[in-house]
Design a protein around this motif. Structure first.
Motif, mmCIF file in Angstrom:
data_model
loop_
_atom_site.group_PDB
_atom_site.id
_atom_site.type_symbol
_atom_site.label_atom_id
_atom_site.label_comp_id
_atom_site.label_asym_id
_atom_site.label_seq_id
_atom_site.Cartn_x
_atom_site.Cartn_y
_atom_site.Cartn_z
ATOM 1 N N TYR A 88 51.473 109.853 25.220
ATOM 2 C CA TYR A 88 50.495 110.428 26.113
ATOM 3 C C TYR A 88 50.867 109.556 27.487
ATOM 4 C CZ TYR A 88 47.445 112.219 22.681
ATOM 5 O OH TYR A 88 46.781 112.956 21.914
ATOM 6 N N ASP A 89 50.592 110.165 28.664
ATOM 7 C CA ASP A 89 50.839 109.622 29.905
ATOM 8 C C ASP A 89 49.611 108.484 30.203
ATOM 9 O OD1 ASP A 89 50.841 109.186 32.536
ATOM 10 O OD2 ASP A 89 51.492 111.082 33.135
ATOM 11 N N LEU A 90 50.038 107.177 30.149
ATOM 12 C CA LEU A 90 48.954 106.278 30.162
ATOM 13 C C LEU A 90 48.858 105.781 31.612
ATOM 14 C CD1 LEU A 90 49.425 104.332 26.950
ATOM 15 C CD2 LEU A 90 47.583 105.826 27.516
ATOM 16 N N THR A 91 47.568 105.793 32.181
ATOM 17 C CA THR A 91 47.169 104.804 33.379
ATOM 18 C C THR A 91 46.308 103.889 32.909
ATOM 19 O OG1 THR A 91 47.591 106.878 34.812
ATOM 20 C CG2 THR A 91 46.273 104.984 35.630
ATOM 21 N N PHE A 92 46.577 102.642 33.617
ATOM 22 C CA PHE A 92 45.671 101.612 33.249
ATOM 23 C C PHE A 92 44.675 101.175 34.275
ATOM 24 C CE2 PHE A 92 49.582 100.990 30.642
ATOM 25 C CZ PHE A 92 48.816 101.028 29.377
ATOM 26 N N SER A 93 43.555 101.002 34.135
ATOM 27 C CA SER A 93 42.295 100.558 35.246
ATOM 28 C C SER A 93 42.161 99.228 35.369
ATOM 29 C CB SER A 93 41.149 101.357 35.433
ATOM 30 O OG SER A 93 40.331 101.308 36.360
ATOM 31 N N LEU A 94 42.122 98.543 36.392
ATOM 32 C CA LEU A 94 42.100 97.051 36.381
ATOM 33 C C LEU A 94 40.723 96.801 37.211
ATOM 34 C CD1 LEU A 94 45.829 96.153 37.026
ATOM 35 C CD2 LEU A 94 44.499 96.347 34.748
ATOM 36 N N PRO A 95 39.692 96.906 36.673
ATOM 37 C CA PRO A 95 38.338 96.548 37.726
ATOM 38 C C PRO A 95 38.270 95.054 37.673
ATOM 39 C CG PRO A 95 37.675 97.188 35.233
ATOM 40 C CD PRO A 95 39.206 97.457 35.404
ATOM 41 N N GLN A 96 37.568 94.734 38.693
ATOM 42 C CA GLN A 96 37.538 93.222 39.081
ATOM 43 C C GLN A 96 35.953 93.001 38.699
ATOM 44 O OE1 GLN A 96 37.842 95.580 41.594
ATOM 45 N NE2 GLN A 96 35.761 95.905 41.942
ATOM 46 N N ASN A 97 35.624 91.613 38.719
ATOM 47 C CA ASN A 97 34.296 91.196 38.853
ATOM 48 C C ASN A 97 34.183 90.028 39.930
ATOM 49 O OD1 ASN A 97 35.208 89.142 37.359
ATOM 50 N ND2 ASN A 97 33.787 89.345 35.613
ATOM 51 N N ARG A 98 32.935 89.607 40.158
ATOM 52 C CA ARG A 98 32.696 88.283 40.981
ATOM 53 C C ARG A 98 33.411 87.123 40.735
ATOM 54 N NH1 ARG A 98 32.412 88.228 45.964
ATOM 55 N NH2 ARG A 98 31.609 86.380 46.843
ATOM 56 N N GLU A 99 33.359 86.807 39.494
ATOM 57 C CA GLU A 99 34.178 85.708 38.939
ATOM 58 C C GLU A 99 35.759 85.837 39.393
ATOM 59 O OE1 GLU A 99 33.475 85.055 34.830
ATOM 60 O OE2 GLU A 99 31.480 84.788 35.111
ATOM 61 N N LEU A 100 36.302 86.929 39.036
ATOM 62 C CA LEU A 100 37.787 87.135 39.455
ATOM 63 C C LEU A 100 37.973 87.014 41.073
ATOM 64 C CD1 LEU A 100 38.759 89.574 36.742
ATOM 65 C CD2 LEU A 100 39.094 86.861 36.925
ATOM 66 N N VAL A 101 36.884 87.713 41.833
ATOM 67 C CA VAL A 101 36.881 87.802 43.129
ATOM 68 C C VAL A 101 36.628 86.324 43.841
ATOM 69 C CG1 VAL A 101 35.876 88.411 45.283
ATOM 70 C CG2 VAL A 101 36.085 89.999 43.355
ATOM 71 N N ARG A 102 35.962 85.513 43.173
ATOM 72 C CA ARG A 102 35.946 84.073 43.803
ATOM 73 C C ARG A 102 37.290 83.184 43.215
ATOM 74 N NH1 ARG A 102 32.418 81.242 41.230
ATOM 75 N NH2 ARG A 102 31.484 82.723 39.936
ATOM 76 N N ASP A 103 37.860 83.639 42.346
ATOM 77 C CA ASP A 103 38.936 82.882 41.801
ATOM 78 C C ASP A 103 40.265 83.527 41.600
ATOM 79 O OD1 ASP A 103 40.348 80.981 40.373
ATOM 80 O OD2 ASP A 103 39.342 80.740 38.460
ATOM 81 N N PRO A 104 40.917 83.879 42.757
ATOM 82 C CA PRO A 104 42.232 84.379 42.625
ATOM 83 C C PRO A 104 43.085 84.230 41.698
ATOM 84 C CG PRO A 104 41.287 84.184 44.859
ATOM 85 C CD PRO A 104 40.358 83.455 43.905
ATOM 86 N N GLU A 105 43.384 82.820 41.608
ATOM 87 C CA GLU A 105 44.363 82.388 40.687
ATOM 88 C C GLU A 105 44.049 82.779 39.160
ATOM 89 O OE1 GLU A 105 48.023 80.879 40.093
ATOM 90 O OE2 GLU A 105 46.730 80.837 42.042
ATOM 91 N N ARG A 106 42.681 82.829 38.708
ATOM 92 C CA ARG A 106 42.449 83.194 37.443
ATOM 93 C C ARG A 106 42.743 84.869 37.618
ATOM 94 N NH1 ARG A 106 36.397 83.797 34.778
ATOM 95 N NH2 ARG A 106 37.059 85.278 32.829
ATOM 96 N N TRP A 107 42.491 85.681 38.485
ATOM 97 C CA TRP A 107 42.792 87.032 38.721
ATOM 98 C C TRP A 107 44.360 87.120 38.294
ATOM 99 C CZ3 TRP A 107 41.434 91.920 39.011
ATOM 100 C CH2 TRP A 107 42.168 92.988 39.591
#
Length: 752
Positions: A445-464
């Protein structure tokens, strides 16, 4: 074996209970002793499963939510199997509801007390099993009764009776016997001092068996929806007539039979007149109320949303009371998306705090939209000049731990070769997603991966950053395409301005592109909001360029895919998105749709609310038409349906341990099998509402795909039909000459 009537053989004494289902989530209530699990721990576990509608089937989705599920108690049957029950969930969030709960008891408690009063009076109602009340003043209440199989709401029978089609639609029901039996049942209810106060035809259930039996036995009827019932002294004639008048019995001869059954004799002129007066008044009130609601509903709802905090389904956890506006987001596990608790005024205040940022975004959009509009007009002139090779449909997935092999089997049978797997970077463990990706990659299968964000990751770019590092290492070997950004124009997904989004996007793109050949797509604007897409694709404070524009192009709020929004139908929308991609600073000109679906009438599982939900047949029709119209332009490379397995919107519905494939599954599977290797050749002229689309199948057969977007339509085809298939690929028999079209596409093989 004696038939199970859904009622206890004797009126059992109920037992009180008080248990904590989870930390801070305590319930008290009453339960039948024969249904109670062996100890409080088992009861808490069983109650937790019962009040979570994740594995339920919606019965009714309105002011209150009813769903059918299994009661996980072995005490009922003496064995290990669970018993099917109906749960009615009542919310107690408003001040009025909380006050009523204090002074009169909750609606669940009133239903519980009324059910026992009905049974004591000898009036059939589904067996009450359990009453559960949240200890929180604003927490939900639950009334649980046994499910009655093989029953039909009387409203459908009475509708057919009034139209004169009851003999064809309900051949096993004797109308006169049923009307008389219903009259006697309600007389027994009133004589016992009970007024139902909502005695509509939808609140009477009829057993679907042969009610024309020669023994003279009355049809089996059950009365339901008892939360408005009042128990006291027998009502007077006026109160009796107010109860009776709500039933949809309109033909004079049927009214006479019903009233004769009720009074046990021919009704007097005064009794008949009183009944008819109340019926006319009830119908007039309903007409007026519905007209007023229709005109004011949108305004009232807008004002309510503006001033009051957003209401949530009972299963959605509350936000932290100390949380600021941008942090009032929780995860809704039923619709698989975040829920924003902040109201419109709160969000407006936060937006005003970012005013300089939003002003810059607006200037950017205003600057670039004229060029995009010009390119859009050019693309419109180029539409349908060349055949469009069928690019191949795609489907979005999340793991299904309960049956991973069944999920893979469904993907195989769906016949698509493109899969988008949504990952949750805020999770520490991706072992289930990794196993699924590995299995899909092994099957090509041709795979694409979606990487959504949430508020915790927006506030913590290093964790992202750390999360994307792990994801790139783990999933990079199995797919080359990654979507960065998920509904960045919706605050519930954690992004409040483009500066926040691009800070994450630049980190992710730099990490992902270390692997040669990786494609990064984005920014994942949801719905057709061209200003948001234009601003995001032309943000000047970044060097990031997406390999393709990724849009979450939901059009469900407009109904059918042919319907227009600010002048654009689905074909127009994908054309404008292509124009935006080609004229953008931060995009390389290609365009994908990475999410679309139509939500279903399945309660809180539905991600978009009652106003835009549809039935399964309509969903399948809209799916087929959306893919055909969008792909037919040639301007969109990929379209993915969100998602494969889900209640509320998925192609497959998980039900009682099995995966049921909806009509939309068959529709997409047929599209992919029939059109793979084929071509879409553009529309033929047709009188509105008919739509005719020329195509060549994968086997080289010339044909026309035809439907009527709005009701029935008769059309004459420009070529003789050789054979025909329906939306799912089943053969159809069509007459010569004109054909009648409906909303479901038909595939016609025609002579050259």
């Amino acid at each position: 074996m004696e038939k199970d009537t859904g009622q206890p053989s004797t009126l059992e004494a109920v037992e009180p209970f008080a248990v904590e289902v989870s930390e801070g989530n305590a319930f008290r209530g009453e339960i039948l002793p024969s249904w109670r699990p062996v100890d409080d721990g088992e009861l808490a576990r069983a109650l937790g499963e019962l009040i979570d509608p994740a594995g339920s089937e919606t019965v009714h989705w309105g002011r209150n939510y009813l769903y059918r599920t299994l009661f996980p108690s072995p005490a009922v049957t003496g064995g290990g199997e669970a018993v099917e029950v109906v749960v009615k969930q009542f919310r107690n969030e408003s001040r009025r509801q909380r006050a009523e709960r204090r002074w009169k008891g909750s609606k669940a408690e009133r239903s519980w007390r009324a059910a026992w009063a009905f049974l004591e009076a000898g009036v059939a109602t589904p067996q009450p099993v359990l009453l559960a009340e949240s200890e929180r003043p604003d927490g939900p209440s639950y009334f649980v009764c046994r499910h009655l199989a093989d029953t039909v709401e009387a409203r459908y029978f009475f509708r057919a009776l009034n139209e004169g089609t009851a003999a064809e639609g309900f051949p096993s029901i004797d109308p006169q016997r049923l009307l008389a039996a219903l009259g006697r049942t309600l007389r027994r209810m009133h004589d016992a001092g009970i007024r139902h106060r909502d005695m509509s035809s939808g609140n009477v259930l009829i057993e679907e068996r042969d009610n024309k039996n020669p023994s003279g036995e009355d049809p089996t009827l059950w009365i339901i929806d008892l939360n408005r019932a009042r128990v006291g002294k027998p009502p007077g004639k006026a109160q009796r007539s107010r109860d009776l008048c709500r039933l949809m019995i309109f033909r004079p001869q049927d009214q006479e039979t019903f009233l004769t059954g009720y009074w046990g004799r021919e009704p007097s002129a005064a009794e008949r007149r009183l009944y008819l007066t109340y019926q006319r008044a009830f119908l007039a009130k309903n007409r007026t109320k519905n007209a007023v609601r229709q005109r004011t509903r949108g305004i009232v709802q807008w004002l309510r949303d503006l001033v009051l905090p957003r209401s949530a389904h009972a299963h959605i956890p509350a936000a932290d009371p100390a949380a600021e506006t941008r942090e009032k987001v929780v995860w809704d596990h039923l619709s698989d998306q975040p829920h924003q608790h902040a109201g419109k005024l709160e969000k407006l205040g936060a937006r005003l705090g970012d005013f300089p940022q939003h002003a810059a975004e607006a200037r950017t959009a205003a600057t670039v939209l004229p060029a995009a509009r010009k390119r859009y007009r050019e693309l419109v002139r180029e539409l349908y000049h060349q055949p469009v090779e069928w690019p191949g449909a795609g489907v979005c997935l999340r793991p299904w731990p309960a049956a991973p092999e069944a999920l893979l089997a469904a993907v195989r049978d769906l016949a698509v070769r493109r899969v988008l797997l949504r990952l949750h970077p805020w999770q520490e463990d991706h072992s289930e997603e990794l196993a699924l990706a590995r299995a899909l990659a092994e099957e090509g299968y041709d795979l694409t991966f979606s990487l959504p964000q949430n508020r915790e990751l927006v506030r913590d770019p290093e964790r992202w950053r750390n999360a994307i590092e792990r994801i790139a290492e783990q999933f990079g070997p199995y797919g080359r395409s990654f979507q960065i950004g998920q509904a960045i124009n919706r605050s519930k997904w954690g992004v409040w301005n483009l500066r926040e989004f691009y800070r994450l996007a630049e980190i992710a793109a730099a990490i992902l592109r270390r692997r040669p050949g990786v494609e990064v797509v984005g920014p994942g604007v949801i719905d057709f909001e061209i200003h948001a897409t234009a601003a995001a694709l032309n943000w000047r404070h970044t060097d990031l360029a997406f390999d393709a524009l990724a849009s979450l192009l939901y059009v469900d709020r407009r109904g059918a895919p042919e319907n227009r929004q600010i002048g654009f139908d689905t074909a127009g929308k994908v054309t404008f998105l292509k124009a935006l991609a080609e004229t953008a600073r931060n995009c390389r000109g290609r365009s994908w749709v990475t999410e679309v679906n139509w939500p279903l009438w399945e309660g809180p599982h539905s991600p978009a609310g009652r106003g835009v939900s549809v039935d399964e047949e309509t969903q399948a029709n809209f799916l087929s038409r959306y893919f055909l119209l969008a792909f037919g332009t040639g301007w969109v490379e990929r379209i993915y349906w969100w998602q494969l397995i889900a209640r509320g919107y998925g192609l497959v519905s998980p039900e009682s341990g099995r995966l049921r494939r909806r009509p939309s599954f068959e529709a997409l599977a047929f599209l992919e099998r029939h059109l793979r290797g084929g071509r879409l050749l553009g529309p033929l002229p047709a009188a509105d509402p008919a739509c005719l689309l020329r195509y060549e199948s994968g086997s080289g057969t010339s044909g026309i795909i035809a439907w009527s977007k709005d009701g029935e339509s008769e059309v004459a085809l420009p070529a003789a039909v050789v054979s025909a298939m329906d939306r799912g690929g089943k053969p159809l028999q069509l007459g010569r000459g004109k054909i009648s079209l409906g909303p479901s596409p038909v595939f016609l093989a025609v002579e050259e």
